[in-house]
Design an enzyme around this catalytic site. Structure first.
Site, PDB file in Angstrom:
ATOM      1  CD  GLU A  40      -2.753   1.059   2.588  1.00 35.19           C
ATOM      2  OE1 GLU A  40      -3.826   1.675   2.571  1.00 35.19           O
ATOM      3  OE2 GLU A  40      -2.370   0.393   3.578  1.00 35.19           O
ATOM      4  CE  LYS A 114      -7.629   1.009   3.195  1.00 39.52           C
ATOM      5  NZ  LYS A 114      -6.474   1.517   3.975  1.00 39.52           N
ATOM      6  CB  CYS A 155      -4.531  -1.845   4.176  1.00 35.17           C
ATOM      7  SG  CYS A 155      -3.709  -1.692   5.798  1.00 35.17           S
TER       8      CYS A 155
END
Length: 276
Positions: A40, A114, A155
């Protein structure tokens, strides 16, 4: 298929980070890796929004994206850029946390923004409000690489099994969770969550990670957990990178997906039910 997870310790200076990232991706290709994954925010780890506004780029102008597309083309490899922090044209000025899958021609096969924002108070001294600087994505993405369908996530997404379920239902045989994980929650939950996602899905879980204390010349530093992981579809940890930055290579055996799903056909056994 030889696969490499890159564990990085990037600063808040994208221009300074880029040469080392390109060098490591190239070295991974030299080691025989055909699929290379970065963590990330590969281009910039920063908690200062004003600083990000001064150093980040829009997707079409981003030097890290352009350079890694060129490496993919030059070396004939797939690259999963875990994510890049990118400017958007949103009126509120928020950034995108965007993951990319690059094919061996250097083309962008898929993009994923995300979805789940890390808005948490882990302790009295460690709080995050990712949604203040990043706008959440709204669409799950299944990338069709020529070797396997890949469910793209980033994540904090790993804490939401419904996203993994949707990706596997759509055909994913690999789930990716590139991360910059908190050390406190990492020590408590990182291995358990990633193994759970692999076991539930009967899929490979690949999680390249940022690690260590990230340099910043002018702003508050951040520390991340490391421990890039590759977990096979039976839930076995094939690779744990510990906390040192580096290139970590392993063999990605996609036959294990069918084997795990045959041994425990939980998705076939699932039944509809009435919620309480």
């Amino acid at each position: 298929m030889k696969t490499a997870l890159l564990q990085l310790n990037v600063s808040d200076d994208p221009a300074a980070n880029l040469p080392r990232t390109v060098e490591m991706v190239t070295q991974a290709a030299d080691m025989g890796a055909e699929f290379i994954l970065t963590p990330e925010v590969t281009n910039c780890v920063s908690t200062n929004r004003a600083h990000q506004q001064s150093v980040l780029s829009h997707e079409e102008d981003d030097p890290t994206l352009a350079a890694l597309r060129q490496v993919a083309s030059d070396r004939g490899v797939h690259i999963l850029i875990g994510s890049l922090a990118l400017k958007t044209d949103d009126p509120d000025g928020r950034f995108a946390n965007r993951s990319f899958l690059i094919c061996p021609r250097g083309d962008i096969l898929a993009r994923y923004d995300k979805i789940h924002m890390f808005d948490v108070a882990i302790s009295n001294t460690e709080t995050y409000r990712e949604s203040a600087g990043y706008r959440p994505g709204e669409r799950a993405v299944l990338a069709q690489a020529d070797f396997a369908p890949i469910g793209m996530a980033v994540c904090y997404d790993m804490r939401f099994p419904r996203l993994a379920d949707a990706l596997v239902t759509a055909g994913a045989r690999i789930l990716t969770y590139p991360s910059a994980f908190s050390p406190i929650s990492g020590a408590a939950h990182w291995h358990s969550l990633l193994r759970a996602r692999a076991i539930e899905a009967g899929a490979w879980v690949l999680a390249p990670a940022q690690t260590g204390t990230h340099a910043s010349a002018r702003h508050k530093t951040r520390t991340t957990y490391g421990h890039s992981l590759a977990v096979d579809p039976w839930g076995e940890v094939v690779l744990d990178a510990g906390t040192a930055p580096g290139i970590y290579v392993f063999d990605l055996d996609l036959e294990k997906v069918a084997e795990a799903r045959r041994r425990i056909p939980s998705r076939e056994n699932a039944r509809p039910f009435e919620a309480p």
